[in-house]
Design an enzyme around this catalytic site. Structure first.
Site, PDB file in Angstrom:
ATOM      1  N   ASP A 191      38.546  31.495  35.307  1.00 56.54           N
ATOM      2  CA  ASP A 191      39.466  32.898  35.388  1.00 56.54           C
ATOM      3  C   ASP A 191      39.115  33.481  36.696  1.00 56.54           C
ATOM      4  O   ASP A 191      37.942  33.833  36.867  1.00 56.54           O
ATOM      5  CB  ASP A 191      39.166  33.585  34.211  1.00 56.54           C
ATOM      6  CG  ASP A 191      40.074  34.892  33.790  1.00 56.54           C
ATOM      7  OD1 ASP A 191      40.766  34.651  32.847  1.00 56.54           O
ATOM      8  OD2 ASP A 191      39.847  35.661  34.735  1.00 56.54           O
ATOM      9  N   ASN A 199      46.316  42.672  42.230  1.00 56.20           N
ATOM     10  CA  ASN A 199      47.833  43.152  42.012  1.00 56.20           C
ATOM     11  C   ASN A 199      47.889  44.710  42.345  1.00 56.20           C
ATOM     12  O   ASN A 199      48.938  44.863  43.016  1.00 56.20           O
ATOM     13  CB  ASN A 199      48.207  42.805  40.420  1.00 56.20           C
ATOM     14  CG  ASN A 199      48.645  41.380  40.257  1.00 56.20           C
ATOM     15  OD1 ASN A 199      48.945  40.589  41.308  1.00 56.20           O
ATOM     16  ND2 ASN A 199      48.476  40.979  39.222  1.00 56.20           N
ATOM     17  N   HIS A 204      52.157  42.420  43.184  1.00 54.31           N
ATOM     18  CA  HIS A 204      52.312  41.186  42.627  1.00 54.31           C
ATOM     19  C   HIS A 204      52.609  40.038  43.263  1.00 54.31           C
ATOM     20  O   HIS A 204      52.228  38.807  43.219  1.00 54.31           O
ATOM     21  CB  HIS A 204      53.376  41.627  41.564  1.00 54.31           C
ATOM     22  CG  HIS A 204      52.996  41.256  40.216  1.00 54.31           C
ATOM     23  ND1 HIS A 204      53.206  40.085  39.542  1.00 54.31           N
ATOM     24  CD2 HIS A 204      52.240  42.026  39.425  1.00 54.31           C
ATOM     25  CE1 HIS A 204      52.809  40.111  38.151  1.00 54.31           C
ATOM     26  NE2 HIS A 204      52.019  41.518  38.047  1.00 54.31           N
ATOM     27  N   ASP A 208      50.685  36.718  43.385  1.00 60.21           N
ATOM     28  CA  ASP A 208      51.024  35.362  43.293  1.00 60.21           C
ATOM     29  C   ASP A 208      50.641  34.301  44.421  1.00 60.21           C
ATOM     30  O   ASP A 208      50.383  33.126  44.172  1.00 60.21           O
ATOM     31  CB  ASP A 208      52.631  35.255  43.375  1.00 60.21           C
ATOM     32  CG  ASP A 208      53.278  35.711  42.120  1.00 60.21           C
ATOM     33  OD1 ASP A 208      52.496  36.248  41.127  1.00 60.21           O
ATOM     34  OD2 ASP A 208      54.629  35.958  41.942  1.00 60.21           O
ATOM     35  N   GLU A 234      46.114  34.004  35.123  1.00 64.09           N
ATOM     36  CA  GLU A 234      45.154  33.744  36.084  1.00 64.09           C
ATOM     37  C   GLU A 234      44.085  32.872  35.676  1.00 64.09           C
ATOM     38  O   GLU A 234      43.020  32.845  36.234  1.00 64.09           O
ATOM     39  CB  GLU A 234      44.669  35.052  36.956  1.00 64.09           C
ATOM     40  CG  GLU A 234      44.598  36.112  36.124  1.00 64.09           C
ATOM     41  CD  GLU A 234      43.430  36.096  35.021  1.00 64.09           C
ATOM     42  OE1 GLU A 234      43.772  35.903  33.893  1.00 64.09           O
ATOM     43  OE2 GLU A 234      42.389  36.745  35.502  1.00 64.09           O
ATOM     44  N   ARG A 254      31.084  23.569  43.118  1.00 59.55           N
ATOM     45  CA  ARG A 254      31.582  23.101  44.490  1.00 59.55           C
ATOM     46  C   ARG A 254      32.962  23.935  44.607  1.00 59.55           C
ATOM     47  O   ARG A 254      33.157  24.581  45.757  1.00 59.55           O
ATOM     48  CB  ARG A 254      31.974  21.632  44.544  1.00 59.55           C
ATOM     49  CG  ARG A 254      32.254  21.083  45.975  1.00 59.55           C
ATOM     50  CD  ARG A 254      31.971  19.648  46.083  1.00 59.55           C
ATOM     51  NE  ARG A 254      32.791  18.705  44.916  1.00 59.55           N
ATOM     52  CZ  ARG A 254      33.781  18.114  45.193  1.00 59.55           C
ATOM     53  NH1 ARG A 254      34.345  18.521  46.489  1.00 59.55           N
ATOM     54  NH2 ARG A 254      34.334  17.473  44.591  1.00 59.55           N
TER      55      ARG A 254
HETATM   56  P1  GH3 Z   1      38.355  39.730  34.839  1.00 63.65           P
HETATM   57  O1  GH3 Z   1      37.445  39.682  35.853  1.00 63.65           O
HETATM   58  O2  GH3 Z   1      37.619  40.221  33.478  1.00 63.65           O
HETATM   59  O3  GH3 Z   1      38.945  38.508  34.334  1.00 63.65           O
HETATM   60  O4  GH3 Z   1      39.377  40.745  35.220  1.00 63.65           O
HETATM   61  P2  GH3 Z   1      40.858  40.546  35.540  1.00 63.65           P
HETATM   62  O5  GH3 Z   1      41.471  41.812  36.055  1.00 63.65           O
HETATM   63  O6  GH3 Z   1      41.143  39.357  36.313  1.00 63.65           O
HETATM   64  O7  GH3 Z   1      41.685  40.326  34.205  1.00 63.65           O
HETATM   65  P3  GH3 Z   1      42.921  40.854  33.441  1.00 63.65           P
HETATM   66  O8  GH3 Z   1      43.032  39.812  32.242  1.00 63.65           O
HETATM   67  O9  GH3 Z   1      42.457  42.348  32.780  1.00 63.65           O
HETATM   68  O10 GH3 Z   1      43.994  40.802  34.238  1.00 63.65           O
HETATM   69  C1  GH3 Z   1      44.714  39.700  34.456  1.00 63.65           C
HETATM   70  C2  GH3 Z   1      46.052  40.227  35.487  1.00 63.65           C
HETATM   71  O11 GH3 Z   1      46.453  38.884  35.875  1.00 63.65           O
HETATM   72  C3  GH3 Z   1      46.687  40.759  34.626  1.00 63.65           C
HETATM   73  C4  GH3 Z   1      48.079  40.187  34.948  1.00 63.65           C
HETATM   74  O12 GH3 Z   1      49.175  41.191  35.395  1.00 63.65           O
HETATM   75  C5  GH3 Z   1      47.806  39.534  36.142  1.00 63.65           C
HETATM   76  N1  GH3 Z   1      48.694  38.125  36.151  1.00 63.65           N
HETATM   77  C6  GH3 Z   1      49.190  37.223  35.372  1.00 63.65           C
HETATM   78  N2  GH3 Z   1      49.920  36.293  35.783  1.00 63.65           N
HETATM   79  C7  GH3 Z   1      50.391  36.682  36.825  1.00 63.65           C
HETATM   80  C8  GH3 Z   1      51.158  36.254  37.594  1.00 63.65           C
HETATM   81  O13 GH3 Z   1      51.791  35.125  37.669  1.00 63.65           O
HETATM   82  N3  GH3 Z   1      51.125  36.733  38.959  1.00 63.65           N
HETATM   83  C9  GH3 Z   1      50.553  37.494  39.214  1.00 63.65           C
HETATM   84  N4  GH3 Z   1      50.755  38.382  40.241  1.00 63.65           N
HETATM   85  N5  GH3 Z   1      49.464  38.406  38.327  1.00 63.65           N
HETATM   86  C10 GH3 Z   1      49.529  37.867  37.089  1.00 63.65           C
HETATM   87 MG    MG Z   2      40.706  37.343  35.338  1.00 61.65          MG
HETATM   88 MG    MG Z   3      42.248  36.357  32.316  1.00 50.63          MG
END
Ligand code: GH3
Ligand code: MG
Ligand code: MG
Ligand code: MG
Length: 313
Positions: A191, A199, A204, A208, A234, A254
């Site tokens: 993750d 973002n 956004h 991506d 993500e 790695r």
């Molecule tokens: P953590 O370190 O705890 O994982 O924090 P985080 O911010 O990575 O986790 P969180 O789950 O709060 O946020 C994930 C974000 O990923 C929110 C969402 O808008 C973004 N996201 C999900 N799918 C996509 C995508 O396809 N494209 C983009 N640009 N953003 C995405």
């Molecule tokens: Mg995350």
């Molecule tokens: Mg997540």
């Protein structure tokens, strides 16, 4: 000096065997037709192209072979000794072999015949006799189309990694192999850290790009046998066949170390993104895919809790 070239002893160049891009299995073409001259003509051309060709001279045998060889393309004649080709077509359609592509071949290329073929679900109608180059172009065109279609079904559109549906099917396969042959495997959930911030800060579209860049990094660094999938958002999953948790840890570390030194760019600034990962290995008893994913997820949670940018088993 005599001419060293001896054309009669030139090596015969074997055609490249056509195999399915995902399974690696041979591509079979099935010919169902009672016209022996036409069939041997087709067979020769297709075999020169590297296809494995099977022949049925009647409908009954044709249906049997469909079950046995799971052909990619079926060429089906309309006038058969036992049943009409349309009758066979109806049967083929009810089998619903997911990879099968049926083309009707007939000397009677009247609109009536064509309409019936298409209405009954034939993908193509080919008039007999068929030109050699036309047949070759046709077969390659259809295979390319099928391959692209099949790819799009199992891949995530943005990152071109495998999608969650494919991941689940592969996980089921690994579990079966584990149950039958005690072949262990490991799973990692990865993750991205503070991805929401990426973002929020850069937009956004840049987010991506980060997902794509991360996916490309993993795809170039992972081992051939490892199955890398976008689990959602993500979050990604790596299935590692025949790998225990120590091996899995080394592999994921790695990747993590490569990721933490990678630079992404946006609006003339560069930034870095790290990830956290949880690893789980097949448990001894009562293995359930959900359990394994849960275990990896718990490890991931710990990795997040203890500061991120780390792998926990
Ligand atoms: P953590 O370190 O705890 O994982 O924090 P985080 O911010 O990575 O986790 P969180 O789950 O709060 O946020 C994930 C974000 O990923 C929110 C969402 O808008 C973004 N996201 C999900 N799918 C996509 C995508 O396809 N494209 C983009 N640009 N953003 C995405
Ligand atoms: Mg995350
Ligand atoms: Mg997540
Ligand atoms: Mg016939």
């Amino acid at each position: 000096e005599t001419d060293q070239t001896n054309h009669t002893s030139m090596p015969i160049i074997e055609p490249v065997v056509q195999t399915h891009q995902q399974t690696g299995e041979q591509e079979f073409i099935l010919l169902i037709d009672d016209d022996i001259v036409f069939i041997s003509y087709m067979k020769k051309i297709l075999e020169e192209q590297g296809f494995s060709v099977m022949v049925a001279y009647n409908g009954k045998r044709g249906l049997e072979l469909v079950y046995e060889i799971n052909p990619t393309i079926v060429f089906l004649d309309v006038m058969l000794p036992d049943k009409s080709g349309f009758h066979i077509l109806r049967n083929l359609k009810s089998i619903k072999k997911d990879r099968m592509f049926v083309a009707i071949i007939s000397a009677n290329d009247s609109d009536e015949n064509k309409i019936q073929a298409y209405r009954m679900g034939a993908m193509d109608f080919i008039a007999k006799p068929i030109d050699k180059d036309l047949l070759i172009a046709y077969v390659h065109n259809r295979l390319t189309y099928k391959n692209e279609l099949e790819r799009s079904v199992i891949l995530d559109e943005l990152t071109q990694t495998y999608n969650r549906k494919f991941m689940n099917s592969q996980l089921q396969k690994l579990i079966k192999q584990y149950e039958r042959h005690a072949e262990l495997f490991s799973i990692a959930i990865v993750d991205l850290d503070y991805f929401k911030k990426v973002n929020d800060t850069y937009g956004h579209l840049i987010g991506d790009e980060v997902l794509k860049g991360f996916a490309n990094l993993v795809m170039t660094l992972k081992r051939e046998q490892d199955i890398f999938c976008r689990y959602g958002g993500e979050e990604f999953v790596i299935l590692m066949p025949k790998t225990n948790s120590e091996g899995a840890y080394i592999l994921v570390e790695r990747l993590r170390k490569a990721m933490e030194v990678k630079f992404f760019t946006a609006n003339n600034t560069s930034f870095q993104v790290t990830f956290s990962a949880g690893v789980a290995e097949t448990m001894a008893k009562n293995l359930h895919p959900q359990k394994l994913l849960e275990q990896a997820d718990q490890a991931l949670y710990k990795a997040k809790q203890s500061g991120r940018n780390q792998t926990i088993v």
